[in-house]
Motif scaffolding. Sequence first.
Motif, PDB file in Angstrom:
ATOM      1  N   ILE A  24       0.836  -1.209   0.000  1.00  0.00           N
ATOM      2  CA  ILE A  24       0.000   0.000   0.000  1.00  0.00           C
ATOM      3  C   ILE A  24       0.865   1.251   0.000  1.00  0.00           C
ATOM      4  O   ILE A  24       1.980   1.257   0.501  1.00  0.00           O
ATOM      5  CB  ILE A  24      -0.944   0.074   1.226  1.00  0.00           C
ATOM      6  CG1 ILE A  24      -0.154  -0.050   2.540  1.00  0.00           C
ATOM      7  CG2 ILE A  24      -2.021  -0.996   1.136  1.00  0.00           C
ATOM      8  CD1 ILE A  24      -0.980   0.232   3.785  1.00  0.00           C
ATOM      9  N   CYS A  25       0.290   2.333  -0.557  1.00  0.00           N
ATOM     10  CA  CYS A  25       0.934   3.641  -0.453  1.00  0.00           C
ATOM     11  C   CYS A  25       0.299   4.363   0.730  1.00  0.00           C
ATOM     12  O   CYS A  25      -0.562   3.815   1.415  1.00  0.00           O
ATOM     13  CB  CYS A  25       0.768   4.436  -1.748  1.00  0.00           C
ATOM     14  SG  CYS A  25      -0.853   5.225  -1.900  1.00  0.00           S
ATOM     15  N   THR A  26       0.694   5.596   0.957  1.00  0.00           N
ATOM     16  CA  THR A  26       0.176   6.320   2.128  1.00  0.00           C
ATOM     17  C   THR A  26      -1.321   6.589   2.038  1.00  0.00           C
ATOM     18  O   THR A  26      -1.985   6.836   3.043  1.00  0.00           O
ATOM     19  CB  THR A  26       0.964   7.630   2.338  1.00  0.00           C
ATOM     20  OG1 THR A  26       0.604   8.208   3.583  1.00  0.00           O
ATOM     21  CG2 THR A  26       0.703   8.621   1.214  1.00  0.00           C
ATOM     22  N   TYR A  27      -1.880   6.531   0.814  1.00  0.00           N
ATOM     23  CA  TYR A  27      -3.319   6.722   0.641  1.00  0.00           C
ATOM     24  C   TYR A  27      -4.048   5.398   0.504  1.00  0.00           C
ATOM     25  O   TYR A  27      -5.198   5.357   0.072  1.00  0.00           O
ATOM     26  CB  TYR A  27      -3.588   7.607  -0.573  1.00  0.00           C
ATOM     27  CG  TYR A  27      -3.147   9.032  -0.348  1.00  0.00           C
ATOM     28  CD1 TYR A  27      -3.885   9.893   0.449  1.00  0.00           C
ATOM     29  CD2 TYR A  27      -1.963   9.505  -0.927  1.00  0.00           C
ATOM     30  CE1 TYR A  27      -3.471  11.194   0.669  1.00  0.00           C
ATOM     31  CE2 TYR A  27      -1.536  10.805  -0.707  1.00  0.00           C
ATOM     32  CZ  TYR A  27      -2.297  11.650   0.090  1.00  0.00           C
ATOM     33  OH  TYR A  27      -1.886  12.937   0.304  1.00  0.00           O
ATOM     34  N   GLU A  28      -3.364   4.310   0.795  1.00  0.00           N
ATOM     35  CA  GLU A  28      -3.944   2.976   0.768  1.00  0.00           C
ATOM     36  C   GLU A  28      -4.227   2.441  -0.622  1.00  0.00           C
ATOM     37  O   GLU A  28      -4.991   1.497  -0.778  1.00  0.00           O
ATOM     38  CB  GLU A  28      -5.243   2.919   1.614  1.00  0.00           C
ATOM     39  CG  GLU A  28      -5.026   3.344   3.048  1.00  0.00           C
ATOM     40  CD  GLU A  28      -6.333   3.562   3.800  1.00  0.00           C
ATOM     41  OE1 GLU A  28      -6.996   4.569   3.519  1.00  0.00           O
ATOM     42  OE2 GLU A  28      -6.657   2.740   4.648  1.00  0.00           O
ATOM     43  N   CYS A  29      -3.647   3.062  -1.652  1.00  0.00           N
ATOM     44  CA  CYS A  29      -3.725   2.461  -2.980  1.00  0.00           C
ATOM     45  C   CYS A  29      -3.051   1.100  -2.816  1.00  0.00           C
ATOM     46  O   CYS A  29      -1.993   1.007  -2.197  1.00  0.00           O
ATOM     47  CB  CYS A  29      -2.963   3.289  -4.004  1.00  0.00           C
ATOM     48  SG  CYS A  29      -3.527   5.001  -4.106  1.00  0.00           S
ATOM     49  N   THR A  30      -3.677   0.048  -3.335  1.00  0.00           N
ATOM     50  CA  THR A  30      -3.266  -1.310  -3.027  1.00  0.00           C
ATOM     51  C   THR A  30      -2.901  -2.102  -4.277  1.00  0.00           C
ATOM     52  O   THR A  30      -3.711  -2.210  -5.200  1.00  0.00           O
ATOM     53  CB  THR A  30      -4.401  -2.032  -2.267  1.00  0.00           C
ATOM     54  OG1 THR A  30      -4.749  -1.253  -1.112  1.00  0.00           O
ATOM     55  CG2 THR A  30      -3.980  -3.430  -1.843  1.00  0.00           C
ATOM     56  N   VAL A  43       6.566   3.320  -7.699  1.00  0.00           N
ATOM     57  CA  VAL A  43       6.035   4.679  -7.826  1.00  0.00           C
ATOM     58  C   VAL A  43       4.513   4.553  -7.935  1.00  0.00           C
ATOM     59  O   VAL A  43       4.002   4.010  -8.922  1.00  0.00           O
ATOM     60  CB  VAL A  43       6.581   5.399  -9.077  1.00  0.00           C
ATOM     61  CG1 VAL A  43       5.953   6.784  -9.205  1.00  0.00           C
ATOM     62  CG2 VAL A  43       8.105   5.508  -9.023  1.00  0.00           C
ATOM     63  N   CYS A  44       3.795   5.057  -6.938  1.00  0.00           N
ATOM     64  CA  CYS A  44       2.332   4.970  -6.992  1.00  0.00           C
ATOM     65  C   CYS A  44       1.811   5.853  -8.126  1.00  0.00           C
ATOM     66  O   CYS A  44       2.151   7.034  -8.201  1.00  0.00           O
ATOM     67  CB  CYS A  44       1.716   5.408  -5.662  1.00  0.00           C
ATOM     68  SG  CYS A  44      -0.093   5.374  -5.701  1.00  0.00           S
ATOM     69  N   PRO A  45       0.964   5.315  -9.010  1.00  0.00           N
ATOM     70  CA  PRO A  45       0.468   6.091 -10.152  1.00  0.00           C
ATOM     71  C   PRO A  45      -0.551   7.153  -9.741  1.00  0.00           C
ATOM     72  O   PRO A  45      -0.866   8.044 -10.525  1.00  0.00           O
ATOM     73  CB  PRO A  45      -0.191   5.034 -11.045  1.00  0.00           C
ATOM     74  CG  PRO A  45      -0.571   3.944 -10.110  1.00  0.00           C
ATOM     75  CD  PRO A  45       0.470   3.938  -9.017  1.00  0.00           C
ATOM     76  N   ASN A  46      -1.032   7.071  -8.514  1.00  0.00           N
ATOM     77  CA  ASN A  46      -2.041   8.033  -8.053  1.00  0.00           C
ATOM     78  C   ASN A  46      -1.451   9.187  -7.255  1.00  0.00           C
ATOM     79  O   ASN A  46      -1.976  10.295  -7.282  1.00  0.00           O
ATOM     80  CB  ASN A  46      -3.097   7.321  -7.207  1.00  0.00           C
ATOM     81  CG  ASN A  46      -3.738   6.171  -7.963  1.00  0.00           C
ATOM     82  OD1 ASN A  46      -4.185   6.325  -9.094  1.00  0.00           O
ATOM     83  ND2 ASN A  46      -3.748   5.003  -7.362  1.00  0.00           N
ATOM     84  N   CYS A  47      -0.368   8.935  -6.521  1.00  0.00           N
ATOM     85  CA  CYS A  47       0.182   9.992  -5.672  1.00  0.00           C
ATOM     86  C   CYS A  47       1.691  10.177  -5.820  1.00  0.00           C
ATOM     87  O   CYS A  47       2.234  11.157  -5.340  1.00  0.00           O
ATOM     88  CB  CYS A  47      -0.168   9.725  -4.204  1.00  0.00           C
ATOM     89  SG  CYS A  47       0.706   8.324  -3.481  1.00  0.00           S
ATOM     90  N   GLY A  48       2.365   9.256  -6.456  1.00  0.00           N
ATOM     91  CA  GLY A  48       3.806   9.386  -6.653  1.00  0.00           C
ATOM     92  C   GLY A  48       4.647   8.840  -5.508  1.00  0.00           C
ATOM     93  O   GLY A  48       5.871   8.855  -5.567  1.00  0.00           O
TER      94      GLY A  48
HETATM   95 ZN   LIG Z   1      -0.780   6.445  -3.814  1.00  0.00          ZN
END
Ligand SMILES: [Zn+2]
Length: 93
Positions: A24-30, A43-48
Amino acid sequence: MLEIRQSCENCGKPLPNESSEAMICTYECTYCTDCVENVLYNVCPNCGGGFEKRPTRPKRLLAVHPVRQDLVSHPVTVNKYYKRYKDLDPRQR
Ligand SMILES: [Zn+2]
Ligand SMILES: [Zn+2]
């Protein structure tokens, strides 16, 4: 409270609470470990941001705080943060 999403948002692989492959990223994108390593390159595609292993919620608490029931799906076509952050440590982004 952490939202436990049940599948990889990119490839749809099941990621139940007890999975050791959920990231998960810090925004819980999984995403699954395979997509994080070979598609997103951490690299999270939603928040970087970068990814960390998702903690497992203790079984006894699932009745009180259940996993998210609906499936979240955001297949990645373009990662707009990839160029900017691929060579930068997540702690420095
Ligand atoms: Zn993210
Ligand atoms: Zn995946």
